[in-house]
Write an enzyme that holds these catalytic residues in place. Sequence first.
Site: not given
Length: 415
Positions: A157, A162, A165, A168, A262
Site C-alpha cells: 500500500r 496505488q 491496489d 482498495s 494499517y
Amino acid sequence: MGTALRAWTARVCRLSGCARQAARLGARLLRYDGAVKLSVPRETAPGERRTPLSPDSIPRLKSLGLEVCVEAGAGIEAGFSDESLAAAGAEVAPDRSGCLAGAGLVCKVQPPSAEEAAALPEGSALISFLPTSTSAEVVTELLRRRVTAFSFELVPRISRAQAMDALSSQASIGGYKAVLVGAARLAKILPLQMTAAGTVAPARVLVMGAGVAGLQAIATARRLGAVVEATDVRSAAKEEVQSLGATFVELDLEVQEGEGGYAREQSEEFLQRQRELIAQRVEQSDLVVTTAAVPGRKAPILITKELVERMRVGAVIVDLAADTGGNCELTRPGEEVQVGGVVILGWRNLPATVPTTASQMLARNVAAIAGHLIKEGELVLDFDDEITAGSCALHDGQIRNQLMREAAQLGPGPG
Ligand code: NAD
C-alpha cells in the site's frame, strides 16, 4: 501436444532450472511464440461475476506487447460480451483449455481452486486474489507447477502502487454497496424530509472502521442524506471522516498504532472497553455498517449478541467483515440473520454484485500490475523492487510470504 506448445514447455523447463538466479538478476522469463500470452479464464466460484479484463484495458495490455486471450463468456456477467472483447483486440477461446494453452500470464479474480491450479501451464505466472490463508492443497498444486503467483492482497500500500491496489478499488465498491443494501433493507428512508404532513428525521448511520470501504460507505450514506457517525482505531481516520461531513466518534482508548497505515490487532481487554464505549452509538443507530479489519487476522468483534439485543427494532447491520469472521458476533457469512427485530446482513463479496464497475477497476489494477512486470513484451521479475517482491506470494516452487507459509503449514522457505 502442438509443436509450438512443446517448444514453449521445453523453454520453460530450461528456464525454471535457473529461475531463482534469473529472477534475482531481473532476467526475462516465460515467452511463448514471440509474445507473452495473457489469459483470462472464466470465473467458476459461485457468485463471482467479475472479470479482471475489460474492453478498455485490452489496448493497454497489448501496448505492453502481450497477446490477450479470454475464455468465451468470461466477461458476460460483467457486461462485456465476447464481441466487445474481441473488438478491443482479444482472442476469444471457446473453452478453458484453449484459453490457458501456452499462457505465460494468467489473470483471475478469485484464487484458483485446486482443479484450476492443476490446469495452469507449468512455470506460468498468475495474478489474482490469493489470500495468505489459501488452502494448502491449492498452494501445493501451484508450487508443484512452479507457478509464480502474484496476490492482489500483497500489493504494497504505497503511493507508487496505488493504481495496482485492487484491495482498495474493490473495498470502495463494497462500502458503496453496503449502504445501498442496508438502506434497501431499512423500513425507513435515509434523508430528512419536510412535507406538508410534517418533518421526517434523517436516519442515523454508524460506520465502524473508516478505511477505504468505510470512507466510501460514509460518503454514500451522506449523499443519501443520513446523519453519519464513524469510528476507527487509527487516529488518522478522524480528519478523513470529518472531511466527508460525518462525525468522528472519539473513544477514550489507548490505541496501539499498527504499521504501514494499517490497524494493529488489539487485545481482548481493549476490544471489551471499545464495545462498552461505542454501545450507546450502536443502540441509537438505524443502520450500522461494519468494516473493521486487521490484515491477516480474524475481524475484531465490535458488536456482541447483548448489544444487538439492545438495538432499535428495525435496525440493520451490514457486516462487510463477514468474510473474515464478521464484526458482529451474530453474523453468519453469506446469510441474513434476524434477532429481535434487528437484521444482520453478512453478504459476502459485495463488489461482485456491481460487476461492471468492479471489473473495470480490477482490469485497470491488472493493467497497472502488468505494466510494472512486463518490460519490452516480457515478464521481468526484479525481486529488488518493493512492489514485485512484496506482491509475489509464490515463485520457483517456494512460498515467499511468511503468513501464507504458516497458513499452508508447508515448512520453512525463503522470504
Ligand atoms: P482494512 O480493510 O485493513 O481495515 C478497515 C478499517 O478497520 C481500517 O481503517 C482499520 O483501522 C479499522 N479497524 C481495525 N480494527 C478496528 C477496531 N477494533 N475498531 C474500529 N476500527 C478498526 O483497511 P483498509 O481500508 O484496507 O486501509 C487501511 C489504511 O491503509 C488506511 O489508512 C488507508 O488510507 C491506507 N491505504 C493506503 C493506500 C496507499 O497508500 N496506497 C492504499 C489503500 C489504503
